[in-house]
Design a protein around this motif. Sequence first.
Motif, mmCIF file in Angstrom:
data_model
loop_
_atom_site.group_PDB
_atom_site.id
_atom_site.type_symbol
_atom_site.label_atom_id
_atom_site.label_comp_id
_atom_site.label_asym_id
_atom_site.label_seq_id
_atom_site.Cartn_x
_atom_site.Cartn_y
_atom_site.Cartn_z
ATOM 1 N N SER A 178 12.928 -14.522 23.098
ATOM 2 C CA SER A 178 13.839 -15.633 22.815
ATOM 3 C C SER A 178 14.353 -16.295 24.089
ATOM 4 C CB SER A 178 15.001 -15.172 21.932
ATOM 5 O OG SER A 178 15.560 -13.996 22.414
ATOM 6 N N GLN A 179 14.554 -15.509 25.151
ATOM 7 C CA GLN A 179 14.947 -16.097 26.434
ATOM 8 C C GLN A 179 13.826 -16.975 26.979
ATOM 9 O OE1 GLN A 179 15.766 -12.494 28.580
ATOM 10 N NE2 GLN A 179 17.989 -12.700 28.345
ATOM 11 N N ALA A 180 12.584 -16.534 26.805
ATOM 12 C CA ALA A 180 11.440 -17.328 27.268
ATOM 13 C C ALA A 180 11.340 -18.635 26.492
ATOM 14 C CB ALA A 180 10.153 -16.524 27.129
ATOM 15 N N LEU A 181 11.582 -18.583 25.184
ATOM 16 C CA LEU A 181 11.559 -19.813 24.389
ATOM 17 C C LEU A 181 12.657 -20.773 24.840
ATOM 18 C CD1 LEU A 181 10.909 -18.562 20.739
ATOM 19 C CD2 LEU A 181 9.354 -19.858 22.199
ATOM 20 N N ALA A 182 13.840 -20.243 25.100
ATOM 21 C CA ALA A 182 14.954 -21.089 25.554
ATOM 22 C C ALA A 182 14.659 -21.698 26.916
ATOM 23 C CB ALA A 182 16.240 -20.274 25.602
ATOM 24 N N LYS A 183 14.108 -20.892 27.807
ATOM 25 C CA LYS A 183 13.782 -21.384 29.148
ATOM 26 C C LYS A 183 12.704 -22.464 29.071
ATOM 27 C CE LYS A 183 12.488 -19.658 33.708
ATOM 28 N NZ LYS A 183 12.161 -18.481 34.515
ATOM 29 N N ALA A 184 11.717 -22.265 28.204
ATOM 30 C CA ALA A 184 10.630 -23.228 28.075
ATOM 31 C C ALA A 184 11.094 -24.520 27.414
ATOM 32 C CB ALA A 184 9.481 -22.618 27.287
ATOM 33 N N SER A 185 12.075 -24.436 26.541
ATOM 34 C CA SER A 185 12.542 -25.658 25.887
ATOM 35 C C SER A 185 13.279 -26.575 26.866
ATOM 36 C CB SER A 185 13.448 -25.320 24.700
ATOM 37 O OG SER A 185 14.646 -24.739 25.158
ATOM 38 N N ASP A 186 13.799 -25.996 27.957
ATOM 39 C CA ASP A 186 14.509 -26.793 28.959
ATOM 40 C C ASP A 186 13.605 -27.335 30.060
ATOM 41 O OD1 ASP A 186 16.822 -26.210 27.605
ATOM 42 O OD2 ASP A 186 17.341 -24.509 28.886
ATOM 43 N N ASP A 187 12.392 -26.814 30.160
ATOM 44 C CA ASP A 187 11.484 -27.164 31.257
ATOM 45 C C ASP A 187 10.190 -27.744 30.689
ATOM 46 O OD1 ASP A 187 9.808 -27.284 33.450
ATOM 47 O OD2 ASP A 187 10.321 -25.296 34.195
ATOM 48 N N GLU A 188 9.873 -28.967 31.066
ATOM 49 C CA GLU A 188 8.682 -29.640 30.530
ATOM 50 C C GLU A 188 7.395 -28.917 30.901
ATOM 51 O OE1 GLU A 188 6.395 -32.120 28.392
ATOM 52 O OE2 GLU A 188 8.576 -32.068 28.383
ATOM 53 N N THR A 189 7.329 -28.329 32.072
ATOM 54 C CA THR A 189 6.128 -27.604 32.490
ATOM 55 C C THR A 189 5.929 -26.358 31.643
ATOM 56 O OG1 THR A 189 6.381 -28.392 34.756
ATOM 57 C CG2 THR A 189 4.980 -26.468 34.425
ATOM 58 N N LEU A 190 6.996 -25.606 31.428
ATOM 59 C CA LEU A 190 6.898 -24.378 30.647
ATOM 60 C C LEU A 190 6.715 -24.656 29.163
ATOM 61 C CD1 LEU A 190 9.656 -22.231 32.372
ATOM 62 C CD2 LEU A 190 7.187 -22.246 32.809
ATOM 63 N N ALA A 191 7.132 -25.816 28.708
ATOM 64 C CA ALA A 191 6.993 -26.169 27.300
ATOM 65 C C ALA A 191 5.533 -26.347 26.898
ATOM 66 C CB ALA A 191 7.774 -27.444 27.000
ATOM 67 N N ARG A 192 4.648 -26.426 27.867
ATOM 68 C CA ARG A 192 3.225 -26.602 27.580
ATOM 69 C C ARG A 192 2.473 -25.284 27.380
ATOM 70 N NH1 ARG A 192 1.882 -31.557 31.728
ATOM 71 N NH2 ARG A 192 3.205 -33.049 30.652
ATOM 72 N N VAL A 193 3.192 -24.164 27.428
ATOM 73 C CA VAL A 193 2.572 -22.862 27.170
ATOM 74 C C VAL A 193 2.244 -22.777 25.687
ATOM 75 C CG1 VAL A 193 2.970 -20.365 27.140
ATOM 76 C CG2 VAL A 193 3.774 -21.733 29.051
#
Length: 103
Positions: free
Chosen positions: A40-55
């Motif tokens: 869940s922390q990874a999902l939250a972090k990825a939702s804030d970062d456009e680069t990580l949202a592409r995982v």
Amino acid sequence: MAIPQLSSAQLESARAAATEARRARATLKEDVRTGKLTFSQALAKASDDETLARVKVADLLRSLPRVGVTRSSQIMEDLGIAPNRRIRGLGRHQVDRLTEMFA
């Protein structure tokens, strides 16, 4: 539409940006794999970062302990998530159900 011709400096800059993005996504998955971040922390972090949202969601699931190809496919099918879905493409309810599952 013609493909624009890039200068060597522009090409090098694009290569560096792509490499940095791949490293950031790999670091996120490694942090989940080693337990530095929860799912869940990874999902939250990825939702804030456009680069990580592409995982891809499947790749992030596979980085969890005891979750392989078969189990990640089953989880995604049970939650109604397409196999090629990326984190930024998840709906609010899908994120909530994934978070509940791995809380």
